[in-house]
Design a protein around this motif. Sequence first.
Motif, mmCIF file in Angstrom:
data_model
loop_
_atom_site.group_PDB
_atom_site.id
_atom_site.type_symbol
_atom_site.label_atom_id
_atom_site.label_comp_id
_atom_site.label_asym_id
_atom_site.label_seq_id
_atom_site.Cartn_x
_atom_site.Cartn_y
_atom_site.Cartn_z
ATOM 1 N N UNK A 139 53.028 67.896 46.911
ATOM 2 C CA UNK A 139 54.075 67.378 46.246
ATOM 3 C C UNK A 139 54.190 65.933 47.002
ATOM 4 N N UNK A 140 53.455 65.708 47.833
ATOM 5 C CA UNK A 140 53.694 64.112 48.593
ATOM 6 C C UNK A 140 54.828 64.063 49.509
ATOM 7 N N UNK A 141 54.723 62.890 50.093
ATOM 8 C CA UNK A 141 55.564 62.837 51.406
ATOM 9 C C UNK A 141 57.133 63.094 51.101
ATOM 10 N N UNK A 200 50.825 56.606 45.851
ATOM 11 C CA UNK A 200 51.662 56.855 44.593
ATOM 12 C C UNK A 200 50.618 57.658 43.542
ATOM 13 N N UNK A 201 49.424 57.168 43.362
ATOM 14 C CA UNK A 201 48.622 57.645 42.392
ATOM 15 C C UNK A 201 47.975 59.042 42.647
ATOM 16 N N UNK A 202 48.280 59.678 43.942
ATOM 17 C CA UNK A 202 47.940 60.987 44.156
ATOM 18 C C UNK A 202 49.001 61.897 43.562
ATOM 19 N N UNK A 203 50.083 61.488 43.359
ATOM 20 C CA UNK A 203 51.254 62.492 43.146
ATOM 21 C C UNK A 203 51.702 62.064 41.493
ATOM 22 N N UNK A 204 51.489 61.017 41.091
ATOM 23 C CA UNK A 204 52.013 60.514 40.039
ATOM 24 C C UNK A 204 50.948 59.729 38.904
ATOM 25 N N UNK A 205 50.673 60.719 38.189
ATOM 26 C CA UNK A 205 49.468 60.221 37.262
ATOM 27 C C UNK A 205 49.518 58.944 36.529
ATOM 28 N N UNK A 206 50.917 58.441 36.241
ATOM 29 C CA UNK A 206 51.264 57.613 35.535
ATOM 30 C C UNK A 206 50.871 56.099 36.370
ATOM 31 N N UNK A 220 48.445 59.390 52.272
ATOM 32 C CA UNK A 220 49.655 59.457 53.093
ATOM 33 C C UNK A 220 49.786 58.677 54.211
ATOM 34 N N UNK A 221 48.726 59.165 55.169
ATOM 35 C CA UNK A 221 48.718 58.373 56.505
ATOM 36 C C UNK A 221 48.673 56.928 56.322
#
Lengths: 187, 187
Positions: free
Chosen positions: B29-31, A110-116, B106-107
Motif C-alpha cells: 500500500x505504500x509508505x 507515487x506511480x507505484x501505488x497510484x496508477x493515475x 520508497x527508499x
Amino acid sequence: MATTDNRDPRVIRTHNDVPAVALRLLLDEGWEAVTPARVATEAGYSRATVYTHWPERVDLLRDAFAQFGEMPHHEANGDAETDLRGELASFCRAMVEHRLDRALATLAERAQTNPEIAPIRDAFVADGERPMRQILPALAEGPAAEAALQMLCGMVTHSVLMHGNPPSDEVLDAAVDIVMRGLAQRD
Amino acid sequence: MATTDNRDPRVIRTHNDVPAVALRLLLDEGWEAVTPARVATEAGYSRATVYTHWPERVDLLRDAFAQFGEMPHHEANGDAETDLRGELASFCRAMVEHRLDRALATLAERAQTNPEIAPIRDAFVADGERPMRQILPALAEGPAAEAALQMLCGMVTHSVLMHGNPPSDEVLDAAVDIVMRGLAQRD
C-alpha cells in the motif's frame, strides 16, 4: 504564440499561482506537504478555490509538474559524442540545481501505488529524454540505441536516487567512452 | 549459525512479526500505510508495544528492510560476461517478483526529505550491488568499472522506476554487448 485565452484573468492567475506553490512545497518538503489546505494557505487562496479548480490531488500534481518548465539542456552542436557528454552534464546539473532528483523520486514512488500518476511520470520522463533520443540515431538504432539511452540516463538516475549523488566527471567520461567504443565495435 | 539469543522469546517474536507486517504494508500500500497504529492492528499487537520497540518510524523502516532478506542472485560461474547477464536478469526478476521496485522507489523518495533514511537506502543498495561489484574487476577497474556498474544497474532502475517496466531481453542483451565491447576496446 498569440493564442487567445478568454478566461477571466483571475482564473488564469489562480491556475498559475496554485500549481507553482504546490511544486515549491513538493520540492521543499515532499509530497505529504502538498495538501489542498496547505497549498491554499501558502498561495493566499481559499481552500474552496483550490478544491474547485483541482478536485483531486492528482490534478494538482499534474499542473505542478507542468510548472517545472523546460529543463536546461545542452545545445547540440551536431557531434554525437560531444552532444552526449553535454547532455549528460546538463542532466546531472538539473538533478542538483533544479531539484530534479526530488521531482523524479516523487514521481517514481507515487506511480507505484497510484496508477493515475504513471502518465504524469511518463510525460515528464519523455520530455527529459527527448534531446538524448535525438542524438542517438547518429550512433545506433533499435535495441542498441535504446540500451545506450537507458544506460546513460540510468547511470545518472541510479547514482542520484540510489547513492545520493550524481556520478563524478571521471565516471561520466568513462561511461561515454564505453558506450562510444561499444557502439562503434558492433557487428 | 549458532548465535545465542538470550532475549525473551516473546520479544524475539515481536521483533520479527512487526517488521514483517510493516514491510508487507509498505509493499502492498505504500509508505503512508506504515503507521504504528495500522502495523499494530495488522500484526496483532498493541500500539503501545509497537511504540515501545520502535519509538521512531525510521526504526521500524530499518527493521522492515532487514526483513527483505537476501535477494535472489545469479550464481556466478566465473565467466564475467555470462555472470553479468545472469545478474542483470536476476535484478529484473527481483524488481517484479519481489517488488523490489516499490522498495527502491520508497527508499529513493524518503531519503530525499529524511536524512535518516539515506543510510538505510545506502546499505540496501550496497547489498544489492555486491554481486555485480564482484564480477566487474575481471573486466575493468577504477572509473571504467564504476561506470559499467552504474550504467548496467542504472538501466534497470531507470527503466523500472521511470518507465514502469524492466528493459526487454533484447535491450538487456544489447547493453551487455555494448559494455563488453566498450571495455575490451579501452586504451
